[in-house]
Write a protein that holds these residues in place. Structure first.
Motif, PDB file in Angstrom:
ATOM      1  N   GLY A 157     -31.478 -17.412   5.067  1.00  0.00           N
ATOM      2  CA  GLY A 157     -30.364 -17.883   4.250  1.00  0.00           C
ATOM      3  C   GLY A 157     -29.497 -16.781   3.678  1.00  0.00           C
ATOM      4  O   GLY A 157     -28.447 -17.063   3.089  1.00  0.00           O
ATOM      5  N   LEU A 158     -29.906 -15.534   3.861  1.00  0.00           N
ATOM      6  CA  LEU A 158     -29.169 -14.408   3.294  1.00  0.00           C
ATOM      7  C   LEU A 158     -28.413 -13.591   4.335  1.00  0.00           C
ATOM      8  O   LEU A 158     -27.500 -12.851   3.997  1.00  0.00           O
ATOM      9  N   ALA A 159     -28.808 -13.732   5.589  1.00  0.00           N
ATOM     10  CA  ALA A 159     -28.181 -12.957   6.664  1.00  0.00           C
ATOM     11  C   ALA A 159     -26.790 -13.498   6.967  1.00  0.00           C
ATOM     12  O   ALA A 159     -26.494 -14.679   6.768  1.00  0.00           O
ATOM     13  N   ARG A 160     -25.944 -12.631   7.469  1.00  0.00           N
ATOM     14  CA  ARG A 160     -24.576 -12.983   7.817  1.00  0.00           C
ATOM     15  C   ARG A 160     -24.240 -12.439   9.202  1.00  0.00           C
ATOM     16  O   ARG A 160     -24.867 -11.506   9.697  1.00  0.00           O
ATOM     17  N   GLY A 161     -23.225 -13.017   9.834  1.00  0.00           N
ATOM     18  CA  GLY A 161     -22.727 -12.507  11.093  1.00  0.00           C
ATOM     19  C   GLY A 161     -23.764 -12.537  12.203  1.00  0.00           C
ATOM     20  O   GLY A 161     -24.527 -13.482  12.353  1.00  0.00           O
ATOM     21  N   ARG A 162     -23.771 -11.459  12.998  1.00  0.00           N
ATOM     22  CA  ARG A 162     -24.677 -11.392  14.133  1.00  0.00           C
ATOM     23  C   ARG A 162     -26.135 -11.456  13.708  1.00  0.00           C
ATOM     24  O   ARG A 162     -26.977 -12.050  14.396  1.00  0.00           O
ATOM     25  N   ALA A 163     -26.451 -10.853  12.557  1.00  0.00           N
ATOM     26  CA  ALA A 163     -27.832 -10.861  12.077  1.00  0.00           C
ATOM     27  C   ALA A 163     -28.318 -12.280  11.830  1.00  0.00           C
ATOM     28  O   ALA A 163     -29.472 -12.611  12.111  1.00  0.00           O
ATOM     29  N   ALA A 164     -27.445 -13.133  11.297  1.00  0.00           N
ATOM     30  CA  ALA A 164     -27.831 -14.520  11.027  1.00  0.00           C
ATOM     31  C   ALA A 164     -28.189 -15.240  12.324  1.00  0.00           C
ATOM     32  O   ALA A 164     -29.171 -15.992  12.385  1.00  0.00           O
ATOM     33  N   LYS A 165     -27.404 -15.006  13.365  1.00  0.00           N
ATOM     34  CA  LYS A 165     -27.677 -15.641  14.653  1.00  0.00           C
ATOM     35  C   LYS A 165     -28.987 -15.130  15.249  1.00  0.00           C
ATOM     36  O   LYS A 165     -29.769 -15.890  15.812  1.00  0.00           O
TER      37      LYS A 165
END
Length: 230
Positions: A193-201
């Protein structure tokens, strides 16, 4: 490096190897300074001169061992911090079972001891938290982690989760094979729930992959344990 310095470092490493070997065989409380001196090919007075006490010698041995694990982490290609975190978890989950007797003896000692437990716990969790916080900071700098998230507390949470998993493994509640899945799953879910962008994927894909086998018996380590035995 001069000959004298090299010989001193080799002797110190020999002693630290002896510590880990004897602890794996007998447990911490079953090892004496005389045992360590004989295995390390030095005198008892030399041990005290180099390390001060048995507890201090154990502390140095643990510090050296954990530093070695951190040095194994592959940072190549890391531009967001997430690969560093995954690599650290992968390394811990791979190397811990490789030194199973030592790892289990160490975990048991850290649970049962009174005088040095706090220091050892602080050493292990502190070093782990520091490595994780650095990687999380990189993620945030590259907009791969929510700006409002504090890397320090988040790193402590992840380190605690990893420590609990190793404790469960040490008490045979998690198998050698399940250690990797459990560590990675807990880490990924915490960051999801904290990751964004490519890291979230990437994290979402990892969670999906790890939970895909939950229906299988071999993945039971990822399920909550029921107190009724069902």
């Amino acid at each position: 490096m001069g000959l004298v310095v090299r010989q001193r470092e080799e002797r110190k490493q020999r002693i630290l190897d002896a510590v880990r070997g004897l602890i794996a065989e007998r447990g911490y409380n079953g090892v004496t300074m005389r045992d360590l001196a004989e295995r390390g090919l030095v005198s008892v007075p030399t041990l005290y001169a180099l390390f001060g006490s048995k507890n201090e010698l154990l502390y140095v041995a643990v510090e050296s061992y954990f530093a070695g694990l951190v040095d194994m982490v592959e940072f190549a290609g890391s531009d967001s911090g997430l690969p560093r975190i995954i690599s650290l978890v992968e390394t811990l989950s791979r190397e811990t079972p490789r030194h199973a007797d030592y790892s289990r003896s160490l975990v048991t000692f850290m649970r049962d001891a009174s005088e040095t437990t706090g220091g050892l716990n602080d050493l292990v969790s502190g070093r782990l938290s520091s490595e994780l916080a650095s990687a999380l900071g990189e993620m945030q700098e590259n907009r791969q982690l929510a700006r409002w998230a504090f890397p320090g507390p988040l790193a402590e949470r992840l380190a605690g989760q990893i420590s609990v998993t190793i404790f469960a493994w040490a008490h045979h509640q998690v198998s050698d094979e399940g250690l990797r899945r459990t560590m990675l799953y807990g880490t990924a879910v915490t960051l999801l729930g904290l990751a964004r962008g490519r890291a979230a994927k990437e994290i979402e894909a990892l969670v999906r992959e790890l939970q895909g086998g939950l229906a299988g018996a071999e993945d039971s380590e990822l399920r909550p344990k029921r107190s009724d035995g069902g």
